[in-house]
Design a protein around this motif. Structure first.
Motif, PDB file in Angstrom:
ATOM      1  N   UNK A  69      69.489  45.578  65.197  1.00 50.38           N
ATOM      2  CA  UNK A  69      68.300  46.647  63.909  1.00 50.38           C
ATOM      3  C   UNK A  69      69.737  46.116  62.089  1.00 50.38           C
ATOM      4  N   UNK A  70      70.906  45.777  62.619  1.00 47.26           N
ATOM      5  CA  UNK A  70      71.582  44.954  61.552  1.00 47.26           C
ATOM      6  C   UNK A  70      70.803  43.715  61.033  1.00 47.26           C
ATOM      7  N   UNK A  71      70.718  42.801  61.876  1.00 46.78           N
ATOM      8  CA  UNK A  71      69.212  41.792  61.468  1.00 46.78           C
ATOM      9  C   UNK A  71      68.126  42.248  60.395  1.00 46.78           C
ATOM     10  N   UNK A  72      67.739  43.305  61.653  1.00 51.72           N
ATOM     11  CA  UNK A  72      66.500  43.586  61.130  1.00 51.72           C
ATOM     12  C   UNK A  72      65.986  44.383  59.472  1.00 51.72           C
ATOM     13  N   UNK A  73      67.190  45.126  60.045  1.00 58.88           N
ATOM     14  CA  UNK A  73      67.178  46.203  58.602  1.00 58.88           C
ATOM     15  C   UNK A  73      67.282  44.838  56.980  1.00 58.88           C
ATOM     16  N   UNK A  74      69.022  44.584  57.017  1.00 56.78           N
ATOM     17  CA  UNK A  74      68.351  42.987  56.319  1.00 56.78           C
ATOM     18  C   UNK A  74      67.125  42.543  55.425  1.00 56.78           C
ATOM     19  N   UNK A  75      66.891  41.836  57.106  1.00 50.32           N
ATOM     20  CA  UNK A  75      65.291  41.507  56.707  1.00 50.32           C
ATOM     21  C   UNK A  75      64.556  41.861  56.299  1.00 50.32           C
TER      22      UNK A  75
END
Length: 216
Positions: free
Chosen positions: A81-87
């Protein structure tokens, strides 16, 4: 067949309107201009769109659908989820900066249209908010985030990243390297709810970790 023909005519009108918007701008564009370019009567245009405002609304909806599809594709990636929010933040920011640099005329038209329709901006911000909320909820379910309030976290993310995502604000920092700042904002906010506290780099360009305190 009739429905297909109507859809075709609607599409022709919208594509012509978008072309003419580049030439005349939002304020000077008229339904007569569109009809003349299509070699049809303005009464025929009114069969499909009752007013110029309705044509602009249809164009805005089309733009918003493209943004929604772009963001949803990122949100469905098989990563944390962290990677997706940042992306979501970085890639949407990058896409809008590139559009502004590559096609300033189009971007100015887009900016002017949404400037005239603040309700459209509100709709866009609500969509982004909902994506953030959904991703935070998924992060909580997977154990990646603590049991923070998804609604509040999404609001903080939306507000804190406005400079990087809002179409009216992006031109104000076009000459700056804003991507590291956008990344720092997201990481400092998510650090406040992460179950595994990451080792963060020094705050970039005055980005404050006060944002994380708002959601703890």
């Amino acid at each position: 067949m009739q429905s297909s023909s109507q859809d075709h005519n609607r599409s022709l009108i919208l594509e012509t309107a978008k072309t003419l918007l580049r030439r005349f701008g939002v304020d000077k564009l008229t339904v007569m201009d569109i009809a003349r370019s299509l070699d049809m009567s303005h009464a025929n245009v009114y069969r499909f769109y009752k007013t110029k405002a309705e044509i602009l609304d249809a164009i805005i909806d089309e733009w918003l659908l493209k943004v929604e599809s772009f963001v949803e594709n990122i949100a469905q990636r098989p990563v944390s989820a962290t990677e997706r929010i940042e992306a979501v933040v970085l890639e949407l920011h990058r896409k809008r900066r590139e559009k502004l640099l590559e096609d300033a005329e189009f971007y100015e038209t887009y900016r002017r249209v949404i400037e005239l329709r603040p309700d459209v901006v509100a709709k866009r911000r609500e969509k982004i908010h909902n994506v953030f909320k959904k991703l935070v909820e998924q992060g909580i379910e997977s154990g990646e985030f603590t049991s923070a309030a998804p609604e509040e976290v999404a609001t903080v993310l939306k507000d804190a990243t406005s400079l990087f995502l809002h179409p009216l604000l992006i031109p104000t920092c076009l000459n700056e390297d804003t991507e590291p700042r956008a990344r720092a904002v997201v990481r400092y906010i998510l650090a406040g709810i992460s179950t595994q506290k990451p080792k963060l780099s020094p705050i970039i360009d005055g980005v404050s970790n006060a944002a994380t305190n708002l959601i703890q």
